[in-house]
Design an enzyme around this catalytic site. Structure first.
Site, PDB file in Angstrom:
ATOM      1  N   GLN A 119       0.873  -1.167   0.000  1.00 44.58           N
ATOM      2  CA  GLN A 119       0.000   0.000   0.000  1.00 44.58           C
ATOM      3  C   GLN A 119       0.911   1.218   0.000  1.00 44.58           C
ATOM      4  OE1 GLN A 119      -3.646  -0.539   0.119  1.00 44.58           O
ATOM      5  NE2 GLN A 119      -2.816  -2.536  -0.473  1.00 44.58           N
ATOM      6  N   GLY A 136     -11.791   2.939   3.990  1.00 47.19           N
ATOM      7  CA  GLY A 136     -10.873   2.054   3.281  1.00 47.19           C
ATOM      8  C   GLY A 136      -9.948   2.797   2.322  1.00 47.19           C
ATOM      9  N   HIS A 137      -9.022   2.053   1.735  1.00 47.91           N
ATOM     10  CA  HIS A 137      -8.035   2.663   0.844  1.00 47.91           C
ATOM     11  C   HIS A 137      -8.678   3.215  -0.425  1.00 47.91           C
ATOM     12  CE1 HIS A 137      -6.889  -1.693  -0.614  1.00 47.91           C
ATOM     13  NE2 HIS A 137      -8.188  -1.520  -0.581  1.00 47.91           N
ATOM     14  N   ASN A 138      -8.160   4.355  -0.860  1.00 50.57           N
ATOM     15  CA  ASN A 138      -8.590   5.010  -2.095  1.00 50.57           C
ATOM     16  C   ASN A 138     -10.019   5.563  -2.056  1.00 50.57           C
ATOM     17  OD1 ASN A 138      -6.408   2.849  -2.940  1.00 50.57           O
ATOM     18  ND2 ASN A 138      -6.348   4.473  -4.460  1.00 50.57           N
TER      19      ASN A 138
END
Lengths: 344, 344, 344
Positions: free
Chosen positions: A195, A236-238
């Site tokens: 990540q 969460g990511h993005n």
């Protein structure tokens, strides 16, 4: 701090009925207010409390006959309350300067007027803006930017390379920039997907306590200007959250989902990954969102449906047992009718 | 770091169509990639981005005609992405050695090549393996074992006697080994049941940010090899989670429940105590699991049902109001028919 | 620590069948117990384990014929277990005195026999009672009161002005006194409503790991005597929780809601703001509570309904597809009957 009611009226663009020279030193609820405090009345259920309040003045939308003291009449009592409370709320306590019991990494630049408490750790090559406050137990990684006037409460973790804007508030225990949850399979093994992105938090955002906001796999997780999150929120990511959106406690937003401007997300809502929620959408508490929602919708339920439909639906859910019995009864009756007709 | 495409092909057991001498210095999405970076194409919806990407090479499952540069053809693009990203992802920053601003208790043994940051606390008689990294704000209790190569991010708490394996990652803010939630009544009072067990986390586990993993009442709470948890996950006392299971954010697993191998648990799922979830079970987001599930089932819903049934069921839930009206209508018609027949 | 079975019998008001001079040095489950340990039998499913246990004595409600060793017969095996486990559970480790690597603010008064670990921060004008234990990473703000005998585990944050009672336990990572989630709109902007109240936690409360308990907007958020919360619980501003209530993991309680005495709230429940939950109410896991509940009710579901109704209802939910087909079939039959009758 003590101000005249006149001063408050000018600050809040209100008008006073009664004596505007009365001195005010605090704000409180009708029930708790003491002499010298101002209170507010907007909920008709609290009418009885007006007659017994000790408040020296009250904030109202329209003048009322059942209160004898001075009244401050304003267009928006709730906004007025926020502004008046801000006059009297104690300032955030600040350590004077940079504690020698904090640790500041090489190459990190620190602005003017900062307050860095003992037991703070700041990594290398970070930038801490003017007037920033970092409470004990805060960890700031390497190459992090923290904008002017931002306050970071105790035991918050901000991982490397993240960007925090100006006048941001981050409440205690929150984690910003932990790895997104990305794995792929190699046979039975889960292989970590690195990540390598960041989290960017824009100006005037307020993040509640105990949030977890993951860094992007690639690129950025973005929380735009004026967003407010409650406690224990998972992002969460993005994920991208657009301006002024409100996210209530224990919400989870899965990876790469985009949330519009001025959206309101109720408590314990879950939103799946890779969808888009339009501007001004309102999502009822505990809903499960499994597909994109166009702008201006009000939705609820698991999975979500229009809120009005959910209000009807939920009253039917509790009647399912009754319906199943009525269905059985009808089947019996219809069978009987069919047999009668067959018999002629 | 810069490598040839040939080097990447060898590492990932792929074959190159086009020039394999091109130099690669990073990996990025089609949209964000710059010259010198490799990208990847597997989602057909992103076909348009292939034509405009600046990437110097792309990873594909089958050669494509609409990209001019060199292509790396691999059996599993997702796994290849993970491996290639690992080449370029920056190493975790490490404090050189043991900071003199950390506190290490008596009788604690520390391996070689460790990185112990300032503001770390390690209790007595613990064992910290070789190459372990402990970030600022980490608390390690007494008699804790931390295996070789494990990374523990800031502000993590690991209570006494817990055992953490090798190559484990624990993200920021997580608590391991807090007391299980055990009380019994004595009249109206809640009497605490002492929680004297431990948590054992095996090798290659990754625990997300803000997890709470309780120690056993007696014996062990066990997280087996290769398990991955997302953020804000709750794991009760005496839970056992078998190898390679994936647990998404905000899941709660109540006491003494056993989760099999290679299970996937979606976000915000709740699982009651004292049940068993079989190997390879998949549980949809926001489900409520109230009884044991045999191996290989796919389930969803509150309470859970086979996932295919849930897909049908959820479309009926939103039609309940319509069904109730159709039921009422039928009742009227049947009554009318009965009366017609009675009248003859 | 080693005691006779006779000593245990006196402590727990039990009677012994068999040799009460046997020495006991620990307590364990039937399966794990070694010679010298006592175990307990109440779940009939574990009958087989009684025959193979190595325990030197067992706790039972009624004497059993299939165990040869001495039996301790007690009215309440669960309560007895709690008391016996307390004899053998290791004491909480305590730093001797006040570490010189902690930071104590000016004007703070510290009682006798306290244990303040390194890396603790206590603000100004706070009061830390006798025998209090503060673990590393604890942050205590200004003007906080912590009562006698209270234990605060690592990385807990307690913000200014909060009041913590006697014999309270706060598990790791918890935040007490963060700002309530209060905003009002000024056009598109969210304007913060200052949160100037406090959190008050009464005696003998136990707060789990990773909780977030917000300070009041005005006045107090109150957790009364004997309340126990599990992990990752969210308690909003101005909530009041009455005595001895039990709150399981991941529950969220929104602002100004009042929870009665001896209430039990299952895991992942959400409760809306400004309602009242009566004494002794039991709320099933994952429920959504949207209105007040009178005392002594048992409820479940989203939204909640009487628990017995929910048990029926949930079995109907999974049959909705079948019901919709039966409804359709009936409609066809009734139409056919109507036509038959019309034709005469």
């Amino acid at each position: 701090m003590e101000v005249t009611l006149k001063y408050i009226a000018e600050l809040t663009h209100g008008t006073v009925e009664g004596d505007d020279h009365v001195l005010i030193k605090g704000i409180n609820s009708l029930f708790l207010a003491e002499k010298g405090e101002i209170s507010f009345f907007s909920d008709p259920r609290l009418k009885d409390q007006v007659s017994i309040t000790k408040a020296s003045a009250i904030i109202v939308k329209k003048a009322i006959s059942f209160y004898q003291g001075p009244q401050l009449i304003v267009a928006d009592p709730s906004l007025t309350y926020a502004k008046v409370a801000a006059i009297f709320s104690p300032p955030i306590p600040r350590f004077p300067g940079i504690s020698e019991k904090s640790i500041i990494g090489e190459g990190t630049r620190i602005g003017k007027g900062v307050s860095i408490y003992p037991l703070v750790y700041v990594g290398r090559e970070s930038k801490i803006g003017n007037q920033v406050t970092l409470f004990p137990g805060v960890y700031i990684g390497d190459r992090v930017t923290v904008g002017k006037g931002t306050v970071i409460y105790p035991n918050v973790t901000i991982m490397s390379d993240c960007i925090i804007g100006k006048e941001v508030i981050v409440h205690a225990g929150t984690v910003i920039g932990s790895d997104g949850f990305g794995f792929t399979r190699d046979g039975e093994r889960n292989v970590k997907i690195p990540q390598t992105g960041i989290v960017q938090i824009e100006d005037e955002v307020e993040i509640g306590a105990q949030n977890a906001i993951d860094r992007a796999a690639l690129g950025k997780t973005v929380i735009k200007r004026g967003v407010k999150t409650d406690n224990l929120v998972q992002i969460g990511h993005n994920v991208v959250i657009d301006e002024n959106t409100i996210i209530v406690a224990q919400v989870g937003i899965a990876g790469s989902t985009k949330i519009g401007k001025n959206v309101t997300i109720g408590g314990q809502v879950g939103i799946v990954d890779h969808i888009e929620i339009g501007d001004r959408v309102m999502i009822g508490s505990k809903s499960g969102v499994i597909k994109s929602i166009p702008a201006d919708q009000v939705v609820s339920g698991i999975p979500t449906m229009p809120h009005r439909l959910w209000l009807k639906t939920r009253s039917h859910i509790r009647r399912l047992h009754e319906y199943s019995e009525r269905l059985k009864e009808l089947e019996d009756k219809v069978k009987e009718l069919e047999e009668q007709l067959k018999r002629g």
